[in-house]
Design an enzyme around this catalytic site. Sequence first.
Site, mmCIF file in Angstrom:
data_model
loop_
_atom_site.group_PDB
_atom_site.id
_atom_site.type_symbol
_atom_site.label_atom_id
_atom_site.label_comp_id
_atom_site.label_asym_id
_atom_site.label_seq_id
_atom_site.Cartn_x
_atom_site.Cartn_y
_atom_site.Cartn_z
ATOM 1 N N ARG A 97 24.882 11.493 20.208
ATOM 2 C CA ARG A 97 25.507 11.166 21.497
ATOM 3 C C ARG A 97 27.013 10.996 21.327
ATOM 4 O O ARG A 97 27.799 11.473 22.125
ATOM 5 C CB ARG A 97 24.859 9.876 22.007
ATOM 6 C CG ARG A 97 25.463 9.309 23.247
ATOM 7 C CD ARG A 97 24.736 8.049 23.646
ATOM 8 N NE ARG A 97 24.802 7.002 22.623
ATOM 9 C CZ ARG A 97 24.250 5.812 22.745
ATOM 10 N NH1 ARG A 97 23.565 5.513 23.829
ATOM 11 N NH2 ARG A 97 24.352 4.910 21.786
ATOM 12 N N GLY A 119 5.966 8.305 12.938
ATOM 13 C CA GLY A 119 6.724 7.605 11.911
ATOM 14 C C GLY A 119 5.866 6.760 10.985
ATOM 15 O O GLY A 119 6.377 6.145 10.049
ATOM 16 N N GLY A 148 20.622 11.615 16.088
ATOM 17 C CA GLY A 148 21.190 10.314 15.725
ATOM 18 C C GLY A 148 22.092 10.440 14.511
ATOM 19 O O GLY A 148 22.065 11.466 13.796
ATOM 20 N N ALA A 149 22.925 9.410 14.310
ATOM 21 C CA ALA A 149 23.850 9.432 13.164
ATOM 22 C C ALA A 149 24.000 8.033 12.570
ATOM 23 O O ALA A 149 25.029 7.707 11.982
ATOM 24 C CB ALA A 149 25.209 9.975 13.606
ATOM 25 N N ASN A 192 17.900 -0.617 2.328
ATOM 26 C CA ASN A 192 16.761 -1.223 3.034
ATOM 27 C C ASN A 192 15.913 -2.087 2.104
ATOM 28 O O ASN A 192 14.918 -2.658 2.522
ATOM 29 C CB ASN A 192 15.884 -0.139 3.702
ATOM 30 C CG ASN A 192 14.986 0.560 2.714
ATOM 31 O OD1 ASN A 192 15.374 0.783 1.558
ATOM 32 N ND2 ASN A 192 13.797 0.913 3.125
ATOM 33 N N LYS A 233 21.426 -2.715 7.674
ATOM 34 C CA LYS A 233 21.260 -1.828 6.512
ATOM 35 C C LYS A 233 22.588 -1.424 5.870
ATOM 36 O O LYS A 233 22.651 -1.193 4.668
ATOM 37 C CB LYS A 233 20.463 -0.574 6.899
ATOM 38 C CG LYS A 233 18.982 -0.856 7.087
ATOM 39 C CD LYS A 233 18.216 0.412 7.390
ATOM 40 C CE LYS A 233 16.755 0.096 7.699
ATOM 41 N NZ LYS A 233 15.983 1.303 8.016
ATOM 42 N N GLY A 283 22.026 4.633 10.322
ATOM 43 C CA GLY A 283 21.535 4.440 8.955
ATOM 44 C C GLY A 283 20.315 5.298 8.642
ATOM 45 O O GLY A 283 20.216 5.882 7.556
ATOM 46 N N TYR A 306 7.144 4.355 14.704
ATOM 47 C CA TYR A 306 5.687 4.304 14.499
ATOM 48 C C TYR A 306 4.993 3.428 15.536
ATOM 49 O O TYR A 306 3.774 3.342 15.571
ATOM 50 C CB TYR A 306 5.347 3.827 13.077
ATOM 51 C CG TYR A 306 5.755 2.402 12.786
ATOM 52 C CD1 TYR A 306 6.996 2.128 12.242
ATOM 53 C CD2 TYR A 306 4.897 1.333 13.050
ATOM 54 C CE1 TYR A 306 7.389 0.825 11.974
ATOM 55 C CE2 TYR A 306 5.279 0.029 12.787
ATOM 56 C CZ TYR A 306 6.527 -0.216 12.255
ATOM 57 O OH TYR A 306 6.909 -1.518 12.000
HETATM 58 P P1 ATR Z 1 19.629 2.845 12.495
HETATM 59 O O1 ATR Z 1 20.299 2.128 11.382
HETATM 60 O O2 ATR Z 1 18.215 2.389 12.725
HETATM 61 O O3 ATR Z 1 19.705 4.332 12.384
HETATM 62 P P2 ATR Z 1 21.872 2.634 14.261
HETATM 63 O O4 ATR Z 1 22.767 2.638 13.086
HETATM 64 O O5 ATR Z 1 22.114 1.660 15.353
HETATM 65 O O6 ATR Z 1 20.368 2.420 13.843
HETATM 66 O O7 ATR Z 1 21.889 4.130 14.846
HETATM 67 C C1 ATR Z 1 21.237 4.478 15.975
HETATM 68 C C2 ATR Z 1 21.554 5.936 16.351
HETATM 69 O O8 ATR Z 1 20.812 6.227 17.527
HETATM 70 C C3 ATR Z 1 23.024 6.176 16.695
HETATM 71 O O9 ATR Z 1 23.424 7.417 16.195
HETATM 72 C C4 ATR Z 1 23.026 6.184 18.229
HETATM 73 O O10 ATR Z 1 23.963 7.049 18.809
HETATM 74 P P3 ATR Z 1 25.548 6.677 18.897
HETATM 75 O O11 ATR Z 1 26.105 7.029 17.539
HETATM 76 O O12 ATR Z 1 26.059 7.530 19.993
HETATM 77 O O13 ATR Z 1 25.601 5.214 19.199
HETATM 78 C C5 ATR Z 1 21.646 6.702 18.548
HETATM 79 N N1 ATR Z 1 21.201 6.200 19.853
HETATM 80 C C6 ATR Z 1 20.767 4.958 20.121
HETATM 81 N N2 ATR Z 1 20.445 4.851 21.424
HETATM 82 C C7 ATR Z 1 20.689 6.062 22.005
HETATM 83 C C8 ATR Z 1 20.556 6.587 23.322
HETATM 84 N N3 ATR Z 1 20.086 5.858 24.331
HETATM 85 N N4 ATR Z 1 20.904 7.873 23.509
HETATM 86 C C9 ATR Z 1 21.356 8.642 22.500
HETATM 87 N N5 ATR Z 1 21.509 8.195 21.229
HETATM 88 C C10 ATR Z 1 21.184 6.917 20.981
#
Ligand code: ATR
Length: 271
Positions: A146, A230, A122-123, A84, A63, A125, A209
């Site tokens: 995290r 979702g 989370g942080a 997206n 993305k 996309g 979802y």
């Molecule tokens: P998307 O684009 O779908 O949001 P992404 O960019 O890979 O996917 O982001 C996934 C988010 O989920 C990230 O913020 C990730 O945390 P980190 O920034 O620490 O990597 C978080 N995430 C994924 N798996 C995780 C886990 N097991 N525990 C905590 N946070 C998790």
Amino acid sequence: MKIFALLGNQTGHSFSPLMHNEAYLIMGIDAHYVAFCVDDIESAVRGIRGLNICGVSITIPFKSTVIKYLDAVDERALKIGAVNTIVNQDGRLTGHNTDWLGLTIALKEHMKIEGNTFVILGAGGTARAAVYAIKKNGGNPIILNRTLEKGDELAAEFGCESYHIDNIGNIRAECLINTTSVGMNPDIEKSLVEGNILKQFGYVMDVIYNPLRTKLLRNAEKAGCKILSGLDMFVHQGAEQIKIWTEMEPPRGYMREVVFQRLKLRDKNGD
Ligand code: ATR
């Protein structure tokens, strides 16, 4: 016949082809939507032009990385930093983001955004689209991640608070939204948040979802929270893509029902 496509690296179990193709059938549009599992997004984007694919959905993990291969990006997608949806107009590719709108519509069906606080887990996309959506509608997002630096970076960009995810026990909010993939099929027994902590939130939403009721949502329900799967966000982000590609309003209720029934069948079969 018009061809639409999904590009991602784990598209094998996606419900997008089912949802889009059923919608085109009902809408009387001569089109087919197909999922591609790709490793090299740059050559896949060249393929959009080469194969004259009219519109494309982009999913994990492309993305953000896809942006540099496009000819133009809509203002909101640029601000979010994630695309997206791609529109192909005679070989000129423009990126859009419908995740933020899908989330907005799904949330507003259940609660007010304005003036309320939303904890975003989370942080990545999806989190970026969620923070954008909440800010745009007058809500107050708090990012919990995290990797603290990544959360802080996003928070600085959008002007909101950010904490390490371990601090979740100290934060109360109207709504908690999980934007990570933790709990997604097949890891259905995983959740980032302990059951007792969930009492701090009125609503708990998962952007996942599949399954419809993630462990997070099951625990939230036990804790007395209202829960949002979702599915509605998935349907609305897809419907907004169809609107961009066809300039027609798709049958959202029907699309939801088709995906809902297939997910229910899947849960029953233990797939
Ligand atoms: P998307 O684009 O779908 O949001 P992404 O960019 O890979 O996917 O982001 C996934 C988010 O989920 C990230 O913020 C990730 O945390 P980190 O920034 O620490 O990597 C978080 N995430 C994924 N798996 C995780 C886990 N097991 N525990 C905590 N946070 C998790």
